[in-house]
Design a protein around this motif. Structure first.
Motif, PDB file in Angstrom:
ATOM      1  N   ILE A 255      87.602  64.483  58.744  1.00  0.00           N
ATOM      2  CA  ILE A 255      87.912  65.821  58.248  1.00  0.00           C
ATOM      3  C   ILE A 255      89.056  66.448  59.042  1.00  0.00           C
ATOM      4  CG2 ILE A 255      86.980  68.164  57.886  1.00  0.00           C
ATOM      5  CD1 ILE A 255      85.563  66.100  56.133  1.00  0.00           C
ATOM      6  N   LEU A 256      90.095  66.889  58.343  1.00  0.00           N
ATOM      7  CA  LEU A 256      91.214  67.575  59.000  1.00  0.00           C
ATOM      8  C   LEU A 256      90.876  69.042  59.234  1.00  0.00           C
ATOM      9  CD1 LEU A 256      94.086  66.286  56.658  1.00  0.00           C
ATOM     10  CD2 LEU A 256      93.488  65.357  58.908  1.00  0.00           C
ATOM     11  N   GLU A 257      91.128  69.509  60.445  1.00  0.00           N
ATOM     12  CA  GLU A 257      90.985  70.939  60.775  1.00  0.00           C
ATOM     13  C   GLU A 257      92.269  71.408  61.440  1.00  0.00           C
ATOM     14  OE1 GLU A 257      87.721  70.306  63.608  1.00  0.00           O
ATOM     15  OE2 GLU A 257      86.476  71.521  62.293  1.00  0.00           O
ATOM     16  N   THR A 258      93.369  70.955  60.886  1.00  0.00           N
ATOM     17  CA  THR A 258      94.675  71.236  61.483  1.00  0.00           C
ATOM     18  C   THR A 258      95.133  72.640  61.095  1.00  0.00           C
ATOM     19  OG1 THR A 258      95.500  70.028  59.574  1.00  0.00           O
ATOM     20  CG2 THR A 258      95.431  68.848  61.661  1.00  0.00           C
ATOM     21  N   PRO A 259      96.004  73.251  61.900  1.00  0.00           N
ATOM     22  CA  PRO A 259      96.363  74.659  61.646  1.00  0.00           C
ATOM     23  C   PRO A 259      97.230  74.864  60.406  1.00  0.00           C
ATOM     24  CG  PRO A 259      97.545  73.794  63.557  1.00  0.00           C
ATOM     25  CD  PRO A 259      96.561  72.739  63.146  1.00  0.00           C
ATOM     26  N   PHE A 260      97.022  76.008  59.761  1.00  0.00           N
ATOM     27  CA  PHE A 260      97.881  76.417  58.651  1.00  0.00           C
ATOM     28  C   PHE A 260      99.293  76.623  59.195  1.00  0.00           C
ATOM     29  CE2 PHE A 260      95.044  78.168  55.043  1.00  0.00           C
ATOM     30  CZ  PHE A 260      94.144  77.151  55.222  1.00  0.00           C
ATOM     31  N   VAL A 261     100.265  76.452  58.326  1.00  0.00           N
ATOM     32  CA  VAL A 261     101.666  76.573  58.727  1.00  0.00           C
ATOM     33  C   VAL A 261     102.144  77.993  58.463  1.00  0.00           C
ATOM     34  CG1 VAL A 261     103.996  75.764  58.165  1.00  0.00           C
ATOM     35  CG2 VAL A 261     102.097  74.128  58.297  1.00  0.00           C
ATOM     36  N   SER A 262     102.887  78.546  59.406  1.00  0.00           N
ATOM     37  CA  SER A 262     103.407  79.902  59.242  1.00  0.00           C
ATOM     38  C   SER A 262     104.719  79.868  58.473  1.00  0.00           C
ATOM     39  CB  SER A 262     103.626  80.540  60.610  1.00  0.00           C
ATOM     40  OG  SER A 262     104.491  79.724  61.364  1.00  0.00           O
ATOM     41  N   LYS A 263     105.035  80.986  57.798  1.00  0.00           N
ATOM     42  CA  LYS A 263     106.281  81.092  57.022  1.00  0.00           C
ATOM     43  C   LYS A 263     107.480  80.875  57.925  1.00  0.00           C
ATOM     44  CE  LYS A 263     104.990  84.133  53.281  1.00  0.00           C
ATOM     45  NZ  LYS A 263     104.720  85.516  52.935  1.00  0.00           N
ATOM     46  N   THR A 264     107.453  81.596  59.038  1.00  0.00           N
ATOM     47  CA  THR A 264     108.497  81.416  60.035  1.00  0.00           C
ATOM     48  C   THR A 264     107.807  80.738  61.205  1.00  0.00           C
ATOM     49  OG1 THR A 264     107.942  83.580  60.843  1.00  0.00           O
ATOM     50  CG2 THR A 264     109.788  83.435  59.301  1.00  0.00           C
ATOM     51  N   ASN A 265     108.280  80.901  62.391  1.00  0.00           N
ATOM     52  CA  ASN A 265     107.581  80.279  63.505  1.00  0.00           C
ATOM     53  C   ASN A 265     106.593  81.237  64.162  1.00  0.00           C
ATOM     54  OD1 ASN A 265     108.294  77.572  63.486  1.00  0.00           O
ATOM     55  ND2 ASN A 265     110.297  78.031  64.357  1.00  0.00           N
ATOM     56  N   ASP A 266     106.221  82.283  63.398  1.00  0.00           N
ATOM     57  CA  ASP A 266     105.290  83.284  63.904  1.00  0.00           C
ATOM     58  C   ASP A 266     103.889  82.688  64.041  1.00  0.00           C
ATOM     59  OD1 ASP A 266     103.700  85.407  64.467  1.00  0.00           O
ATOM     60  OD2 ASP A 266     104.477  86.699  62.868  1.00  0.00           O
ATOM     61  N   GLU A 267     103.455  82.533  65.272  1.00  0.00           N
ATOM     62  CA  GLU A 267     102.164  81.918  65.587  1.00  0.00           C
ATOM     63  C   GLU A 267     100.992  82.685  64.979  1.00  0.00           C
ATOM     64  OE1 GLU A 267     100.723  79.373  68.060  1.00  0.00           O
ATOM     65  OE2 GLU A 267     102.418  78.403  67.082  1.00  0.00           O
ATOM     66  N   GLN A 268     101.171  84.005  64.803  1.00  0.00           N
ATOM     67  CA  GLN A 268     100.065  84.840  64.332  1.00  0.00           C
ATOM     68  C   GLN A 268      99.815  84.693  62.841  1.00  0.00           C
ATOM     69  OE1 GLN A 268      98.303  86.242  66.739  1.00  0.00           O
ATOM     70  NE2 GLN A 268      99.863  85.338  68.062  1.00  0.00           N
ATOM     71  N   LYS A 269     100.878  84.463  62.087  1.00  0.00           N
ATOM     72  CA  LYS A 269     100.754  84.446  60.625  1.00  0.00           C
ATOM     73  C   LYS A 269     100.723  83.019  60.107  1.00  0.00           C
ATOM     74  CE  LYS A 269     102.979  88.854  59.735  1.00  0.00           C
ATOM     75  NZ  LYS A 269     104.327  89.379  59.615  1.00  0.00           N
ATOM     76  N   ARG A 270      99.519  82.514  59.886  1.00  0.00           N
ATOM     77  CA  ARG A 270      99.401  81.150  59.392  1.00  0.00           C
ATOM     78  C   ARG A 270      98.901  81.201  57.962  1.00  0.00           C
ATOM     79  NH1 ARG A 270     100.323  77.433  62.566  1.00  0.00           N
ATOM     80  NH2 ARG A 270     100.638  77.753  64.788  1.00  0.00           N
ATOM     81  N   GLU A 271      99.769  80.903  57.021  1.00  0.00           N
ATOM     82  CA  GLU A 271      99.336  81.088  55.633  1.00  0.00           C
ATOM     83  C   GLU A 271      99.312  79.848  54.755  1.00  0.00           C
ATOM     84  OE1 GLU A 271     101.826  84.582  55.446  1.00  0.00           O
ATOM     85  OE2 GLU A 271     102.421  83.433  57.197  1.00  0.00           O
ATOM     86  N   TYR A 272     100.060  78.807  55.089  1.00  0.00           N
ATOM     87  CA  TYR A 272     100.125  77.667  54.182  1.00  0.00           C
ATOM     88  C   TYR A 272      99.222  76.518  54.645  1.00  0.00           C
ATOM     89  CZ  TYR A 272     104.466  80.062  52.897  1.00  0.00           C
ATOM     90  OH  TYR A 272     105.406  80.978  52.526  1.00  0.00           O
ATOM     91  N   PRO A 273      98.253  76.128  53.801  1.00  0.00           N
ATOM     92  CA  PRO A 273      97.393  75.001  54.189  1.00  0.00           C
ATOM     93  C   PRO A 273      98.191  73.687  54.217  1.00  0.00           C
ATOM     94  CG  PRO A 273      96.912  75.702  51.938  1.00  0.00           C
ATOM     95  CD  PRO A 273      97.877  76.695  52.491  1.00  0.00           C
ATOM     96  N   PRO A 274      98.077  72.917  55.286  1.00  0.00           N
ATOM     97  CA  PRO A 274      98.888  71.714  55.432  1.00  0.00           C
ATOM     98  C   PRO A 274      98.251  70.468  54.796  1.00  0.00           C
ATOM     99  CG  PRO A 274      97.589  72.030  57.403  1.00  0.00           C
ATOM    100  CD  PRO A 274      97.245  73.172  56.473  1.00  0.00           C
ATOM    101  N   TYR A 275      96.996  70.618  54.314  1.00  0.00           N
ATOM    102  CA  TYR A 275      96.176  69.439  54.039  1.00  0.00           C
ATOM    103  C   TYR A 275      96.735  68.498  52.978  1.00  0.00           C
ATOM    104  CZ  TYR A 275      93.110  72.409  56.722  1.00  0.00           C
ATOM    105  OH  TYR A 275      92.603  73.223  57.696  1.00  0.00           O
ATOM    106  N   ARG A 276      97.209  69.041  51.860  1.00  0.00           N
ATOM    107  CA  ARG A 276      97.751  68.203  50.798  1.00  0.00           C
ATOM    108  C   ARG A 276      98.805  67.246  51.368  1.00  0.00           C
ATOM    109  NH1 ARG A 276      98.672  69.783  45.476  1.00  0.00           N
ATOM    110  NH2 ARG A 276      98.137  71.921  46.039  1.00  0.00           N
ATOM    111  N   PHE A 277      99.633  67.779  52.251  1.00  0.00           N
ATOM    112  CA  PHE A 277     100.754  67.006  52.801  1.00  0.00           C
ATOM    113  C   PHE A 277     100.308  66.030  53.882  1.00  0.00           C
ATOM    114  CE2 PHE A 277     102.274  70.738  50.780  1.00  0.00           C
ATOM    115  CZ  PHE A 277     103.403  70.306  50.101  1.00  0.00           C
TER     116      PHE A 277
END
Ligand code: FE
Ligand code: FE
Ligand code: ZN
Length: 302
Positions: A255-277
């Motif tokens: 099971i992947l529990e990797t962090p969501f990707v932020s729009k910019t490099n802003d560590e606080q704002k993680r919005e895009y799920p990386p799982y499909r990729f």
């Protein structure tokens, strides 16, 4: 190969989780039955449970491989407030009932933190609590290997073994290996066969019932617990690939529990799920250094 990721439970419960997992290209998944940071739960809808089971059957997801994650606010090691401790036991029993109602039989739990007490003391508390939790329940509890952040118990195989040695019905227990946590705890995931041998000697390989496949932002032994996207951290893509396709762990869901990707490099704002990729990359068996940018592009245009 069983590969999935952590998915949301908040849209149509299990049905939404299964659909999300399938959309990401996963053939299994893990979910929280509600917000992991609180104990508010709404009743399950039987209609969605039936639809979820049907969806899984039609889309090649075996419900027996699906994992529930217990909420992490629960600390079974801490007995300083008996009322709280008893509430935790009752709450976990209720979470188990929710799982069983859906036909989910495996629940991962963070064993607990020994706040102001020794690890031995903490482990004793966890054992007496968990024996109560599973009483009369047809469930399998998986103790997760922890990074050893702060006063976390179970960051060594010896402590995991102490837990398993203490339970009354061993058939109701197993282990969930978290590769980020193991790295941060000091184990070398690049020499996974050495680790597996040690695990087998001490505990028995058949007790590994789930793997959390995560890279780590930190060096081995850092005791930090900060997950990183696959191939972008200190574990390396090849080490994680070897674990995913390991002969001896064929039947074990990863099971992947990797962090969501932020729009910019802003560590606080993680919005895009990386799982499909990440799932696609792991199926291709080749590291893609441009993955993070591709995720951003995909979701920007979606
Ligand atoms: Fe966990
Ligand atoms: Fe984990
Ligand atoms: Zn973690």
């Amino acid at each position: 190969m069983l590969l999935g990721c952590h998915v949301s439970f908040s849209f149509d419960g299990l049905l939404g989780s299964a659909k999300q997992a399938y959309e990401y290209g996963a053939n299994t998944f893990m979910f929280y039955t509600g917000a992991p940071q609180n104990t508010l739960r709404k009743p399950l809808d039987e209609k969605y449970i039936l639809l979820a089971k049907q969806f899984m059957k039609e889309h090649g997801i075996d419900i027996n491989t699906v994992i529930c994650h217990a909420p992490y606010i629960i600390n079974l090691a801490n007995q300083s407030d008996m009322q709280k401790w008893n509430f935790s036991i009752a709450f976990l029993r209720q979470e188990i009932d929710r799982c069983l109602q859906m036909g989910i039989k495996k629940m991962v739990i963070h064993p607990g933190s020994a706040v102001g007490i020794s690890h031995e003391e903490g482990i004793k508390h966890i054992i007496s609590a968990i024996n109560e939790v599973v009483r009369d329940k047809d469930i399998v509890i998986l103790f997760e290997t922890m990074a050893g952040k702060g006063t976390e118990c179970a960051s060594t195989l010896e402590e995991v073994k102490m837990l398993l040695d203490g339970v009354e019905d061993i058939h109701k227990f197993g282990v969930c290996l978290d590769t980020c946590h193991l790295n941060d705890a000091g184990y070398d995931m690049k020499e996974f066969d050495v680790f597996l041998e040690e695990f087998d000697q001490l505990i028995g390989i058949d007790k590994i019932l789930c793997v959390h496949l995560n890279d780590s932002k930190n060096e081995r032994g850092s005791h930090k617990d900060r997950h990183e996207n696959i191939g972008f951290g200190s574990l390396s893509f090849d080490a994680l690939l070897a674990i995913l396709y390991h002969e001896k762990l064929k039947e074990v869901p990863k099971i992947l529990e990797t962090p969501f990707v932020s729009k910019t490099n802003d560590e606080q704002k993680r919005e895009y799920p990386p799982y499909r990729f990440e799932i696609e990359m792991l199926k291709q068996k080749e590291f893609n250094p441009a993955l993070i940018d591709q995720i951003r592009k995909y979701y920007k245009n979606a």
